[in-house]
Write a protein that holds these residues in place. Structure first.
Motif, mmCIF file in Angstrom:
data_model
loop_
_atom_site.group_PDB
_atom_site.id
_atom_site.type_symbol
_atom_site.label_atom_id
_atom_site.label_comp_id
_atom_site.label_asym_id
_atom_site.label_seq_id
_atom_site.Cartn_x
_atom_site.Cartn_y
_atom_site.Cartn_z
ATOM 1 N N UNK A 74 43.582 -29.865 -35.585
ATOM 2 C CA UNK A 74 42.543 -29.890 -36.610
ATOM 3 C C UNK A 74 42.504 -28.539 -37.340
ATOM 4 N N UNK A 75 41.416 -27.794 -37.280
ATOM 5 C CA UNK A 75 41.391 -26.501 -37.983
ATOM 6 C C UNK A 75 41.925 -25.410 -37.055
ATOM 7 N N UNK A 76 43.177 -25.569 -36.674
ATOM 8 C CA UNK A 76 43.782 -24.756 -35.615
ATOM 9 C C UNK A 76 43.914 -23.294 -35.991
ATOM 10 N N UNK A 77 44.234 -23.007 -37.258
ATOM 11 C CA UNK A 77 44.451 -21.607 -37.628
ATOM 12 C C UNK A 77 43.146 -20.823 -37.615
ATOM 13 N N UNK A 78 42.054 -21.446 -38.066
ATOM 14 C CA UNK A 78 40.781 -20.721 -38.083
ATOM 15 C C UNK A 78 40.240 -20.535 -36.673
ATOM 16 N N UNK A 79 40.285 -21.575 -35.861
ATOM 17 C CA UNK A 79 39.869 -21.412 -34.469
ATOM 18 C C UNK A 79 40.752 -20.384 -33.772
ATOM 19 N N UNK A 80 42.046 -20.398 -34.106
ATOM 20 C CA UNK A 80 42.957 -19.413 -33.529
ATOM 21 C C UNK A 80 42.620 -18.003 -33.950
ATOM 22 N N UNK A 81 42.243 -17.823 -35.217
ATOM 23 C CA UNK A 81 41.884 -16.486 -35.697
ATOM 24 C C UNK A 81 40.659 -15.950 -34.969
ATOM 25 N N UNK B 79 33.816 -27.261 -39.226
ATOM 26 C CA UNK B 79 32.396 -26.959 -39.047
ATOM 27 C C UNK B 79 32.290 -25.696 -38.205
ATOM 28 N N UNK B 80 31.493 -24.770 -38.629
ATOM 29 C CA UNK B 80 31.422 -23.476 -37.950
ATOM 30 C C UNK B 80 31.036 -23.633 -36.483
ATOM 31 N N UNK B 81 30.187 -24.578 -36.193
ATOM 32 C CA UNK B 81 29.775 -24.790 -34.802
ATOM 33 C C UNK B 81 30.970 -25.162 -33.933
ATOM 34 N N UNK B 82 31.823 -26.020 -34.450
ATOM 35 C CA UNK B 82 33.002 -26.422 -33.683
ATOM 36 C C UNK B 82 33.982 -25.268 -33.499
ATOM 37 N N UNK B 83 34.134 -24.448 -34.528
ATOM 38 C CA UNK B 83 35.060 -23.315 -34.425
ATOM 39 C C UNK B 83 34.611 -22.331 -33.356
ATOM 40 N N UNK B 84 33.345 -21.970 -33.374
ATOM 41 C CA UNK B 84 32.829 -21.021 -32.384
ATOM 42 C C UNK B 84 32.888 -21.630 -30.988
ATOM 43 N N UNK B 85 32.562 -22.896 -30.881
ATOM 44 C CA UNK B 85 32.635 -23.579 -29.590
ATOM 45 C C UNK B 85 34.049 -23.508 -29.011
ATOM 46 N N UNK B 86 35.052 -23.806 -29.841
ATOM 47 C CA UNK B 86 36.437 -23.772 -29.368
ATOM 48 C C UNK B 86 36.859 -22.371 -28.960
ATOM 49 N N UNK B 87 36.485 -21.370 -29.775
ATOM 50 C CA UNK B 87 36.883 -19.997 -29.485
ATOM 51 C C UNK B 87 36.258 -19.499 -28.185
ATOM 52 N N UNK C 276 36.546 -18.201 -22.328
ATOM 53 C CA UNK C 276 35.907 -18.256 -21.014
ATOM 54 C C UNK C 276 36.590 -19.156 -20.004
ATOM 55 N N UNK C 277 37.545 -19.964 -20.428
ATOM 56 C CA UNK C 277 38.210 -20.867 -19.469
ATOM 57 C C UNK C 277 39.645 -20.472 -19.175
ATOM 58 N N UNK C 278 40.063 -19.332 -19.690
ATOM 59 C CA UNK C 278 41.409 -18.819 -19.434
ATOM 60 C C UNK C 278 41.303 -17.369 -18.965
ATOM 61 N N UNK C 279 42.429 -16.789 -18.561
ATOM 62 C CA UNK C 279 42.395 -15.427 -18.051
ATOM 63 C C UNK C 279 43.327 -14.454 -18.731
ATOM 64 N N UNK C 280 43.999 -14.904 -19.794
ATOM 65 C CA UNK C 280 44.908 -14.018 -20.524
ATOM 66 C C UNK C 280 44.777 -14.274 -22.017
ATOM 67 N N UNK C 281 45.235 -13.293 -22.802
ATOM 68 C CA UNK C 281 45.253 -13.462 -24.253
ATOM 69 C C UNK C 281 46.108 -14.662 -24.631
ATOM 70 N N UNK C 282 47.315 -14.716 -24.069
ATOM 71 C CA UNK C 282 48.248 -15.777 -24.446
ATOM 72 C C UNK C 282 47.675 -17.152 -24.161
ATOM 73 N N UNK C 283 47.126 -17.343 -22.977
ATOM 74 C CA UNK C 283 46.655 -18.674 -22.620
ATOM 75 C C UNK C 283 45.425 -19.060 -23.449
ATOM 76 N N UNK C 284 44.568 -18.103 -23.758
ATOM 77 C CA UNK C 284 43.407 -18.402 -24.598
ATOM 78 C C UNK C 284 43.850 -18.955 -25.942
#
Length: 319
Positions: free
Chosen positions: A255-262, A225-233, A238-246
């Motif tokens: 779940x839809x890990x690749x899309x949220x990751x993208x 669901x697009x709402x969940x993807x944007x929420x996760x991203x 906003x809760x991490x401080x580096x690219x890697x940790x984000x």
């Protein structure tokens, strides 16, 4: 270096980060797709194999590359050209295609005009609000990195070609407006606020974005669901401080890990730039584009694509 040169160098570096970051997030999340949330003490931090070899990007990046090719051929975006390129991608037998996306593109392939095809598909499933357009939207942000009005219009249009649900369109516009702010040097939280000011976001999606930083990882469903993807991203940004940790935090939601990751990768890349992307990830990133062509794409190809999209004059940075 003058202030203008500094600003251009920053934008170019962060645009490269967005392009590479999106593909990195896609590849990092690929083996975790459809899986459970990983325990916090056993997070996957390296590229590993899944349904594809380790480091391979998926349909999320392939559709973004089709959008990028269309934008390089037509500025502003030509939706008919984009639909044609999506059909070509579908006919190349990609490794994965979303259900709604396949429905729409199959109608395109049957020579139904894109507006009629997408309207018919949406009538068939009026509540369909998947993440198939937000996952690919970042090339619009790079093409219009210095023209917010064109960015907003192009982001909405690229979504409408396959995903006309109001939340799908708004999500693509919001994500690209957020990338815009990051490319111009805003800190992540400030860029989120600025994007919410610039975009008309439906109330439920807006609430998900605003509340994302206060969510615990166990509360995030990270579905298609697009709402969940944007929420996760947004949560990852906003809760991490580096690219890697984000990215590690987001893809390990499963779940839809690749899309949220993208999506998270595009945002974090725009926030932190190319140098923040771990070398061990960049070295193994790869994919084939166009599918079936035998042309192997790697990190340097995505960097070159980012430069072609932004058209920031490298010579201006050296004077």
């Amino acid at each position: 270096m003058s202030r203008l040169q500094s600003d251009l160098a920053l934008a170019r570096d962060r645009a490269r980060g967005a392009a590479v970051g999106a593909a990195i997030g896609d590849a990092l999340g690929m083996p975790l797709e459809f899986g459970p949330r990983r325990p916090a003490d056993r997070l996957v931090r390296d590229m590993v194999s899944g349904r594809l070899p380790a480091g391979t990007f998926t349909d999320d990046t392939e559709m973004a590359l089709a959008l990028a090719d269309s934008l390089l051929a037509h500025r502003p975006l030509d939706p008919t050209d984009l639909a044609r390129r999506f059909v070509g991608w579908l006919q190349s037998a990609p490794s994965d295609v979303g259900i709604h996306t396949r429905n729409v593109l199959s109608r395109f392939a049957a020579r139904q005009p894109w507006e009629e095809a997408v309207a018919a598909a949406q009538r068939q499933r009026p509540d369909s609000a998947g993440n198939g357009s937000v996952m690919r939207c970042w090339p619009v942000a790079l093409v219009h990195w210095n023209d917010l009005d064109s960015l907003l219009a192009g982001s909405r249009l690229q979504s409408r070609v396959t995903h006309p649900h109001p939340e799908c369109e708004a999500a693509s516009v919001f994500v690209n407006a957020l990338i815009y702010g990051l490319l111009h040097g805003l800190p992540p939280a400030g860029a989120v606020d600025r994007a919410l000011e610039a975009v008309d976001v439906p109330a439920p999606l807006r609430a998900a974005i605003e509340q994302a930083p206060s969510r615990s990882r166990d509360e995030l469903q990270n579905s298609g669901w697009v709402r969940h993807t944007v929420e996760s991203a947004v949560w990852g940004l906003l809760t991490t401080g580096t690219f890697e940790e984000a990215l590690v935090q987001v893809v390990n939601l499963g779940n839809d890990a690749d899309t949220a990751g993208a999506v998270a990768g595009a945002l974090a890349g725009a926030a932190y730039g190319m140098d923040a992307i771990p070398l061990r990830w960049r070295q193994v990133l790869h994919g084939e584009w166009p599918p079936g062509s035998g042309a192997r794409w790697q990190t340097n190809d995505l960097i070159a694509l980012a430069d072609r999209l932004t058209r920031i004059d490298a010579g201006a940075l050296d004077t």
